[in-house]
Design an enzyme around this catalytic site. Structure first.
Site, PDB file in Angstrom:
ATOM      1  N   GLU A   1     113.497 -49.496  53.125  1.00 47.83           N
ATOM      2  CA  GLU A   1     112.597 -50.473  52.526  1.00 47.83           C
ATOM      3  C   GLU A   1     111.190 -50.054  52.956  1.00 47.83           C
ATOM      4  OE1 GLU A   1     111.118 -55.073  52.543  1.00 47.83           O
ATOM      5  OE2 GLU A   1     111.831 -54.072  54.347  1.00 47.83           O
TER       6      GLU A   1
ATOM      7  N   ASP B   1     115.371 -51.950  57.361  1.00 45.58           N
ATOM      8  CA  ASP B   1     114.361 -52.951  57.046  1.00 45.58           C
ATOM      9  C   ASP B   1     112.982 -52.550  57.562  1.00 45.58           C
ATOM     10  OD1 ASP B   1     113.599 -55.747  56.248  1.00 45.58           O
ATOM     11  OD2 ASP B   1     113.192 -55.908  58.390  1.00 45.58           O
TER      12      ASP B   1
END
Length: 636
Positions: free
Chosen positions: A368, A315
């Site tokens: 990401e 993330d």
């Protein structure tokens, strides 16, 4: 109960690797481990707290007495405290009491390496063994390399376990309950993988798991560690890969967590310009510290080894790469060369991917990452960060922006539709329509679509078909496949009742059919990350809002002709240049009646004409439905 100190799970080499940032399996050493010592059953505890004056273990077994069970410092340099406490068994809760030189407002800390924890809002760690679950996924584990390959069809269903479905009484499904229901649904819908929003232990439900406290403990909200293992096992037996959303970019600042762990900024930077995340109100790891890199790399390795996880989505990589991320001028500190790159984080990411892929060549690492940082998915030895895949945030932003436009003005925004094709092979991309697009007043996907009620559904069907045809692996967040009108709400189940309405059921049927085609047609997936897999037919018909292209596999694989009409005009006898003469059959039409579309399909096979079109010597004249996407395949 007694504490014994003449026992250790650390060799001198372990300590050396830890302090060099190169230990990848610290979970075998730190934390609480059930063991036998000279016939005595108990638990060995080990903790890193180099600046502590003393450390004691407080738990159910001693009524949380801070003075009865002290650990011993291993040596003068490593900062490791350890000891064996007789009679402490599985299921017992505990915390560490950290004694510091100065007053510590939060002396009670959960174990950073705990395998299990109390259910929030309680925050103690729990003794647990991971050695008793009997795995039954041998077949999957032996063959998963082919399922996780760049040349495999990868269609991911992103799930928040707490709100996909609820139990009848409104409570959470357990890991096991969710696995049985979800695996059947994924098989029905033809998805290949499931990605779980973070299930690493976290205190605040509203963070959806992104404010992590326990990097080695699955959240107790849905059950114990064995039940999560069973979840993964059930998925694997169904032929479904499991991807874990993982958050090494920042951590929660709750008092029982990593923040000021031993009375000092042990895991985070002391200076808030480097150690505090202004956007998320959380602490940022100090990637310059070797022991912190060992901690985080060990966390990733832990989920892959102990839980048979098939992939990790890292993330907020952008926030890690840049020192000035989400900061105003003067609120960040340049690196030693005067730049804004976080050199420690870059080293960490390269080390992470090198170690992980070195140990498991059959898993996937996803970044990401939303900037133009180069070579995110290139190998480390070629100068890249070493990820297997990168989320294509540019494709997502441009495509959704385009779909919001009324078809009347889309010709003025044609570049938003075609720009992603310019760079589509710069990285190994996955195309995400994720949870981030359906929260925080952004509206659901169906509500982002232009037009009236029926046009919204037509546009959404066209979007999903375009996504399937576009090079790159696929990811869709739960609820989007049923065209849920409301934004995602983590507090409640998806609006499954919408499937009582034909248009919603039609979208679900369309997603199922697109996944089936994607899995069964090698030309749609084999070269998702390779320029051999794509060829334009015509990208310049902006006045008609039409683009057309070819997806290709190996020589033995029949190419797929893709034509997208994003105007609201039906186009009959629309000419398309094709690579070979012969007979072509429409194998998919997003406006088919089976998807509650408007019809206008090519019901009969079409024979080519020997006329020049789009630089080719053969062409088809097709019926191109309004707000529709069609796939053609040449008959053998």
């Amino acid at each position: 109960m007694s504490v014994f100190y003449d026992v250790s799970r650390f060799s001198e080499y372990d300590v050396y690797l830890f302090r060099e940032g190169k230990h990848t399996k610290l979970y075998n050493h730190f934390g609480a481990h059930l063991m036998h010592r000279e016939g005595n059953h108990g638990t060995y505890f080990a903790l890193w707290a180099p600046n502590a004056e003393a450390v004691s273990v407080r738990g159910d077994f001693n009524n949380y007495d801070p003075n009865s069970h002290h650990l011993k410092k291993r040596d003068d340099d490593s900062g490791i405290w350890e000891g064996f406490i007789e009679g402490v068994e599985a299921g017992i809760t505990y915390k560490y009491h950290i004694y510091t030189k100065e007053h510590n407002p939060n002396p009670l800390k959960a174990d950073p390496f705990a395998f299990y924890a109390e259910k929030a809002p309680a925050s103690a760690s729990k003794i647990w063994s991971l050695n008793f679950y009997k795995w039954r996924d041998k077949s999957w584990m032996h063959s998963r390399k082919k399922h996780n390959s760049h040349h495999a069809p990868i269609s991911v269903y992103e799930v928040h376990l707490g709100s996909w479905k609820k139990a009848e009484d409104g409570s959470f499904l357990t890991y096991t309950q969710a696995a049985h229901k979800l695996s059947k649904y994924l098989l029905e819908m033809q998805f290949t993988h499931v990605e779980l929003l973070p299930i690493t232990e976290y205190p605040f439900e509203g963070s959806w798991g992104y404010q992590v406290n326990g990097y080695f403990a699955p959240t107790a909200r849905y059950g114990n560690p064995d039940e999560l293992m069973e979840f993964v096992d059930i998925m694997h037996q169904a032929g479904i890969g499991v991807i874990l959303d993982w958050v090494p970019s920042h951590f929660v600042m709750d008092g029982h967590g990593l923040m000021n762990f031993d009375g000092t900024c042990l895991y985070e930077h002391k200076d808030p310009r480097k150690g505090y995340h202004p956007q998320w109100g959380s602490a940022i790891f100090n990637y310059d510290k070797d022991e912190v890199r060992s901690f985080l790399i060990s966390s990733a390795m832990f989920w892959l080894e102990k839980y048979h996880i098939d992939g990790i989505r890292v993330d907020a990589v952008s926030s890690m790469l840049y020192l000035d991320y989400a900061r105003e001028e003067g609120d960040w500190i340049p690196n030693e060369f005067g730049g804004n790159e976080n050199l420690g984080a870059i080293k960490f990411l390269k080390d992470l991917n090198s170690f992980v892929y070195g140990a498991f060549d059959d898993i996937m690492m996803f970044a990401e990452e939303s900037t133009a940082y180069p070579m995110v998915s290139a190998p480390v030895d070629l100068g890249g960060l070493g990820f297997g895949f990168k989320w294509n945030m540019g494709w997502m932003h441009d495509t959704l922006k385009y779909m919001k436009n009324d078809p009347v003005v889309r010709k003025h925004h044609h570049h938003e539709l075609t720009f992603s094709f310019v760079y589509m092979y710069n990285e190994n991309y996955i195309l995400p329509l994720s949870h981030d697009e359906v929260v925080h007043m952004k509206g659901s996907l169906i509500n982002k679509m232009a037009g009236d009620y029926n046009q919204k559904f037509a546009n959404l069907r066209a979007l999903y078909a375009f996504m399937t045809a576009h090079p790159g692996k696929k990811l869709l967040f739960m609820g989007c496949e049923i065209a849920q009108f409301s934004e995602w709400n983590y507090k409640q189940s998806l609006d499954w009742n919408v499937l009582e309405y034909p248009n919603h059921k039609g979208v679900q049927n369309l997603v199922k059919e697109l996944n089936r085609l994607y899995k069964e047609e090698p030309s749609l997936y084999k070269f998702d990350t390779d320029s051999h897999g794509f060829e334009w037919i015509d990208e310049r018909d902006y006045k008609s809002n039409v683009i057309s292209f070819i997806r290709k596999g190996d020589k033995k694989d029949e190419p797929i002709i893709v034509v997208c009409n994003f105007s609201d005009c039906l186009r009959e006898n629309y000419p398309i240049g094709v690579p070979k003469r012969g007979v072509y059959t429409e194998i998919f039409n997003s406006q088919s009646k089976e998807f509650e579309g408007w019809g206008a399909t090519n019901t009969k096979p079409l024979k080519t004409e020997a006329k020049e079109q789009h630089g080719r010597t053969n062409r088809l004249l097709i019926t191109l439905p309004a707000l529709g996407v069609v796939f053609f395949k040449k008959n053998r």
